[in-house]
Design a protein around this motif. Structure first.
Motif, PDB file in Angstrom:
ATOM      1  N   LEU A 250       0.849  -1.300   0.170  1.00  0.00           N
ATOM      2  CA  LEU A 250      -0.104  -0.321   0.190  1.00  0.00           C
ATOM      3  C   LEU A 250       0.504   0.895   0.207  1.00  0.00           C
ATOM      4  O   LEU A 250       0.403   2.111  -0.842  1.00  0.00           O
ATOM      5  CB  LEU A 250      -0.948  -0.844   1.092  1.00  0.00           C
ATOM      6  N   GLY A 251       1.721   1.248   1.039  1.00  0.00           N
ATOM      7  CA  GLY A 251       3.181   2.275   0.806  1.00  0.00           C
ATOM      8  C   GLY A 251       2.979   2.621  -0.456  1.00  0.00           C
ATOM      9  O   GLY A 251       3.317   3.948  -1.187  1.00  0.00           O
ATOM     10  N   TYR A 252       3.699   1.684  -1.248  1.00  0.00           N
ATOM     11  CA  TYR A 252       4.344   1.893  -2.364  1.00  0.00           C
ATOM     12  C   TYR A 252       3.199   2.684  -3.355  1.00  0.00           C
ATOM     13  O   TYR A 252       3.146   3.095  -4.830  1.00  0.00           O
ATOM     14  CB  TYR A 252       5.546   0.679  -2.916  1.00  0.00           C
ATOM     15  N   VAL A 253       2.286   2.294  -3.296  1.00  0.00           N
ATOM     16  CA  VAL A 253       1.439   2.556  -4.308  1.00  0.00           C
ATOM     17  C   VAL A 253       0.503   3.533  -4.268  1.00  0.00           C
ATOM     18  O   VAL A 253       0.821   4.616  -5.163  1.00  0.00           O
ATOM     19  CB  VAL A 253      -0.124   1.545  -4.281  1.00  0.00           C
ATOM     20  N   LEU A 254       0.727   3.794  -2.993  1.00  0.00           N
ATOM     21  CA  LEU A 254       0.376   5.330  -2.774  1.00  0.00           C
ATOM     22  C   LEU A 254       1.611   6.299  -2.559  1.00  0.00           C
ATOM     23  O   LEU A 254       1.217   7.775  -3.708  1.00  0.00           O
ATOM     24  CB  LEU A 254      -0.047   5.637  -1.233  1.00  0.00           C
ATOM     25  N   TRP A 255       2.327   6.028  -3.021  1.00  0.00           N
ATOM     26  CA  TRP A 255       4.015   6.678  -3.106  1.00  0.00           C
ATOM     27  C   TRP A 255       4.461   6.805  -4.563  1.00  0.00           C
ATOM     28  O   TRP A 255       4.255   7.694  -5.120  1.00  0.00           O
ATOM     29  CB  TRP A 255       5.470   5.879  -2.394  1.00  0.00           C
ATOM     30  N   VAL A 256       3.813   5.896  -5.659  1.00  0.00           N
ATOM     31  CA  VAL A 256       3.623   6.789  -6.991  1.00  0.00           C
ATOM     32  C   VAL A 256       2.406   7.090  -6.864  1.00  0.00           C
ATOM     33  O   VAL A 256       3.022   7.652  -8.295  1.00  0.00           O
ATOM     34  CB  VAL A 256       3.293   4.610  -7.360  1.00  0.00           C
ATOM     35  N   GLN A 258       1.286   9.723  -5.848  1.00  0.00           N
ATOM     36  CA  GLN A 258       1.561  11.573  -6.008  1.00  0.00           C
ATOM     37  C   GLN A 258       2.766  11.969  -6.418  1.00  0.00           C
ATOM     38  O   GLN A 258       2.380  12.868  -6.594  1.00  0.00           O
ATOM     39  CB  GLN A 258       2.526  11.129  -3.554  1.00  0.00           C
ATOM     40  N   GLN A 259       3.640  10.669  -6.537  1.00  0.00           N
ATOM     41  CA  GLN A 259       4.624  10.831  -8.068  1.00  0.00           C
ATOM     42  C   GLN A 259       3.783  11.415  -9.406  1.00  0.00           C
ATOM     43  O   GLN A 259       4.091  12.570  -9.667  1.00  0.00           O
ATOM     44  CB  GLN A 259       4.992   9.971  -8.581  1.00  0.00           C
ATOM     45  N   GLY A 265      -5.289   6.847  -8.125  1.00  0.00           N
ATOM     46  CA  GLY A 265      -5.778   5.430  -9.094  1.00  0.00           C
ATOM     47  C   GLY A 265      -3.970   6.120  -9.745  1.00  0.00           C
ATOM     48  O   GLY A 265      -3.769   5.363 -11.334  1.00  0.00           O
ATOM     49  N   GLY A 266      -3.035   6.597  -9.282  1.00  0.00           N
ATOM     50  CA  GLY A 266      -1.264   6.993  -9.826  1.00  0.00           C
ATOM     51  C   GLY A 266      -1.528   5.592 -10.865  1.00  0.00           C
ATOM     52  O   GLY A 266      -0.063   5.110 -12.671  1.00  0.00           O
ATOM     53  N   TYR A 267      -0.597   4.785  -9.373  1.00  0.00           N
ATOM     54  CA  TYR A 267      -0.118   3.367  -9.470  1.00  0.00           C
ATOM     55  C   TYR A 267      -0.495   2.625 -11.236  1.00  0.00           C
ATOM     56  O   TYR A 267      -0.763   2.359 -11.656  1.00  0.00           O
ATOM     57  CB  TYR A 267      -0.185   2.496  -8.128  1.00  0.00           C
ATOM     58  N   PHE A 268      -2.285   3.266 -11.026  1.00  0.00           N
ATOM     59  CA  PHE A 268      -2.778   1.877 -11.946  1.00  0.00           C
ATOM     60  C   PHE A 268      -3.136   1.650 -13.088  1.00  0.00           C
ATOM     61  O   PHE A 268      -3.026   1.464 -14.170  1.00  0.00           O
ATOM     62  CB  PHE A 268      -4.514   1.454 -11.312  1.00  0.00           C
TER      63      PHE A 268
END
Length: 402
Positions: A250-256, A258-259, A265-268
């Motif tokens: 979850l932390g990495y998905v949210l970091w992506v 944020q980037q 939805g950014g990671y997906f």
């Protein structure tokens, strides 16, 4: 002369044996019997696989070991290890922009750390981590199998894992061996009731691969089962482990997110550019139709056969009444393979860490070894030969994505 009134010394208190300071439970681990021969078998098969790849490279005029560390996704991981995120994109023929944010950070982070402290190239460090993690994973598979079914089944389980057709990818610079090592030990800790370790390892697994949340799901549902079984009277460590388990993924998905400017939805969106999304099997059906109409060489029919075998083995695992934590872990990954989009040639790799699927055939193999050892040896040898040749083919000869 009476001595009843003579003062007598008090008896000395019995001395207590000296106890060394207690160690954490996971470090107080006794090596189960038969582990070393099983690990030697695993190492022999996989080193033979590396040797066959080197020989085929020589016969085809390729650099002898380069494709072990620089095949497909390996190049992305090593670039991240060297330069960090946000420095590499690829524009496909269809115009999709593929970014390095699709790759999870634990493996390139370990490569970066190793090259900082040792005089190794990123490729050498990546191989060293993959090989070491494969050994740790094989030992975990043995320990878990021994815990459930004893020495014979545990040995068969490790042997079958070593001779999977796509097991060569445990010994190239990919994340499968690292993810498998973290997953198997997290699941084992659940079976032993070591919830803090289970949650911590699940969180690390979630930092290693996009499918890492399968470990968190397994830990969480096993914890829920324990809460129901004990009517809520569970230790605080169980709650802590269950809450920790999804934090890495979850932390990495949210970091992506944020980037990219889109937190949820950014990671997906990044993964969608790689044609990696859950489409409920629509992509698999399109692949099957194209395969029937136009054919697909050797790799794609083989991949289809491996995936179908995985589905059958999952059904056998459920009928075998395996522990819930193993069923959930295997079920989530099988569901992602069948229901996810992306290149079908990569799907066998996604099944590689799903070692619980091999428990039913390992039990059958152990029975065969006890009754007809020559038959078991013949089957095991044939599987090993297929694994070595298929592994060299997909790494050196085939041009399909690994």
């Amino acid at each position: 002369m009476s001595t009843s009134s003579v003062p007598r010394p008090e008896p000395a208190a019995p001395s207590r044996p000296f106890r060394r300071p207690s160690l954490p439970l996971i470090t107080r681990h006794r090596i189960p019997d038969g582990a070393l021969p099983a690990l030697a078998l695993f190492a022999a098969v996989r080193l033979a696989g590396v040797a066959v790849v080197i020989v085929v490279n020589h016969l085809t005029g390729h650099p002898l070991v380069r494709n072990l560390a620089h095949s497909w996704d390996s190049r992305w991981y090593l670039h991240i290890a060297t330069h960090g995120y946000g420095h590499l994109i690829w524009i496909t023929r269809a115009g999709r922009v593929q970014a390095d944010w699709a790759f999870f950070p634990l493996y390139p982070g370990l490569v970066r750390a190793l090259t900082t402290v040792l005089p190794l190239s990123p490729g050498q460090a990546g191989l060293l981590i993959a090989w070491a993690a494969a050994g740790v994973a094989a030992y975990g598979v043995y320990v878990l199998g021994h815990h459930l079914h004893g020495r014979a089944v545990a040995t068969a389980l490790v042997g079958l894992w070593a001779v999977l057709p796509h097991a060569v990818e445990l010994t190239i610079a990919y994340t499968e061996s690292l993810f498998a090592a973290l997953a198997v030990w997290s699941l084992y800790c659940v079976l032993k009731g070591r919830w803090l370790w289970a949650g911590s390892l699940a969180a690390l697994a979630g930092l290693s691969r996009p499918t890492g949340f399968a470990v968190a799901a397994a830990v969480g549902l096993a914890a829920a089962q324990e809460v129901l079984r004990r009517r809520g009277r569970v230790p605080a460590a169980l709650w802590a482990g269950a809450l920790m388990a999804p934090l890495g993924w979850l932390g990495y998905v949210l970091w992506v997110g944020q980037q990219t400017g889109d937190l949820l939805g950014g990671y997906f969106r990044v993964q969608s550019a790689w044609d990696s999304r859950f489409d409920f099997g629509a992509g698999a059906l399109r692949f099957l139709r194209a395969l029937l109409l136009y054919g697909g060489g050797f790799v794609y029919p083989a991949a289809l056969l491996i995936v179908l075998t995985g589905v059958v083995l999952f059904g056998l695992l459920c009928l075998d009444r395996a522990p819930l934590v193993l069923v959930v872990f295997a079920g989530v990954l099988v569901l992602l393979v069948v229901g996810g989009s992306g290149s079908f040639s990569s799907k066998p790799r996604f099944l590689l860490p799903v070692f619980p699927l091999l428990i039913p055939p390992a039990r059958a193999f152990a029975r065969t070894w006890r009754l007809r050892p020559a038959h078991a040896l013949l089957v095991g040898g044939a599987l090993a030969v297929v694994s070595l040749l298929y592994g060299a083919y997909v790494v050196v000869v085939a041009h399909s994505p690994l």
